[in-house]
Design a protein around this motif. Sequence first.
Motif, mmCIF file in Angstrom:
data_model
loop_
_atom_site.group_PDB
_atom_site.id
_atom_site.type_symbol
_atom_site.label_atom_id
_atom_site.label_comp_id
_atom_site.label_asym_id
_atom_site.label_seq_id
_atom_site.Cartn_x
_atom_site.Cartn_y
_atom_site.Cartn_z
ATOM 1 N N LYS A 237 0.706 -1.233 0.138
ATOM 2 C CA LYS A 237 0.213 0.442 0.530
ATOM 3 C C LYS A 237 0.723 1.337 -0.281
ATOM 4 C CE LYS A 237 -3.847 2.402 2.709
ATOM 5 N NZ LYS A 237 -2.833 3.218 2.472
ATOM 6 N N LYS A 238 2.006 0.986 0.466
ATOM 7 C CA LYS A 238 2.605 2.685 0.838
ATOM 8 C C LYS A 238 3.584 2.550 -0.627
ATOM 9 C CE LYS A 238 7.074 4.084 3.096
ATOM 10 N NZ LYS A 238 8.010 3.211 4.417
ATOM 11 N N THR A 240 2.178 1.244 -3.131
ATOM 12 C CA THR A 240 1.494 1.814 -4.309
ATOM 13 C C THR A 240 1.174 3.147 -4.446
ATOM 14 O OG1 THR A 240 0.532 -0.356 -4.142
ATOM 15 C CG2 THR A 240 -0.836 1.171 -5.515
ATOM 16 N N ASP A 241 0.796 3.963 -2.727
ATOM 17 C CA ASP A 241 0.782 5.921 -2.608
ATOM 18 C C ASP A 241 1.588 6.010 -3.689
ATOM 19 O OD1 ASP A 241 -1.728 4.651 -1.127
ATOM 20 O OD2 ASP A 241 -0.766 4.989 0.817
ATOM 21 N N ASN A 244 1.587 5.817 -6.976
ATOM 22 C CA ASN A 244 0.032 6.633 -6.832
ATOM 23 C C ASN A 244 0.153 8.700 -7.566
ATOM 24 O OD1 ASN A 244 -1.243 4.577 -7.840
ATOM 25 N ND2 ASN A 244 -2.443 5.229 -6.045
ATOM 26 N N HIS A 245 1.337 8.704 -5.738
ATOM 27 C CA HIS A 245 1.753 10.846 -6.417
ATOM 28 C C HIS A 245 2.925 10.462 -7.352
ATOM 29 C CE1 HIS A 245 2.963 13.601 -4.366
ATOM 30 N NE2 HIS A 245 4.217 13.325 -4.642
#
Length: 409
Positions: A237-238, A240-241, A244-245
């Motif tokens: 998740k980290k 992926t964030d 995404n950023h």
Amino acid sequence: MTYFTLFINFIEVFLFSGFIAYTFNLNKKIRYTAIIGMINYAITNISSYYSYDGVFLTIAVLLVTIFGLIIETKTLNFKILFIPIIYNIIIILCTSISVEIVTYIFSIDISEIFLNSTIYYIACILSKILQLILSLFIYIVLDKYVITLKLKEWWIIIATEFSMIITIGLCLYSLNFGKINQMIIKSLLFLCVFSNILFYLVILVCNKNYNEKIQNAKKLQEYAFKKQKYKTIEHIKKETDILNHRMFYILWQIEWLLEKKDLSKIKETIEKYKSLLNKNQYVINSGNDIFDCLVSLKLSKCFDNNTDLKLSIAIEKNEFYDNLEFIDCLNTLIDAIILNNEDTDLSMLEINSFLVINICIKGNKDKNIKLNTAVDSLSKKYNTKTNIYFDDNSYNIRLSISITNRGEF
């Protein structure tokens, strides 16, 4: 009953009560030793007066000692019953050893000891010396080990110890006084059968505890596996964030250029990121989902650093590669390579039962501290064979990790 008998009884009972007081670390050791010692001293002297030294005397002394412990500690557990019984066996053992030593030295029969006062005194004193030595030894041993068995589950051992005391007492009685009759033989046979039954029950309890231990171990393994998967999900998740950023920044840049209607700049920006994507080529053929996902996300950081990294992976499916500890070590290694910001080739190949990692940093002969730290961490964690060398154009690191029986849950 002589003064010597009073003295020997005094030594025996107060060694016993003192040993119990200090072994259980009672708050009022002196009071317990004095009160229980005096009661047992009176019981022993009464028994000596009537020339009785049998099983009932042992049981009476044990009951007084255990009852006093229950009052002092305000509890009843396995240790409170077990230690006094064991100490009584020690007293019997010391008596037997001293008798054997004396009969061997003076070349006499056991019955003759009681006819010669000098030899009798020697046997008694030797017995109490042995009792003192064994008391100190047992106290030191028990001080290092904590007995935590539950009485409800392990009462069988207490019953077995009682059976042993009675058996030993009958054997010594027959040996010392030369009296063997049918009653004694029948009693010994009954006690042997009874002890065997108890021993069988002990085996059943041990087997039950072993099975419970296996089940608990499986539950702990399942918990550890779930915990690792949860951490992995958090890690993904980290990453992926972060991705995404990065993509948001790219889209924002393109949007800003569209507003300016600068098509050439838009094309140049797109080509720039296409070029970065082409630079960071890698081949993954493993089937290890967590490994593949995390390594791919880590490689996305190359875009920000403009690092020319070529990655080649050829491994088979193995739980070792999805182990979070290995993933963390590998991520640290790749981060160090990315931060080095040099043209680098990284390959991970599975050869037989070994994972061989090759790192080749081109045009760099300087040692990278962070990269070396990451390599050292991986080497210590998995006891790898590491080879670091320089050639004319590059700095090379080769690690060989055994993956046999690793990563099992």
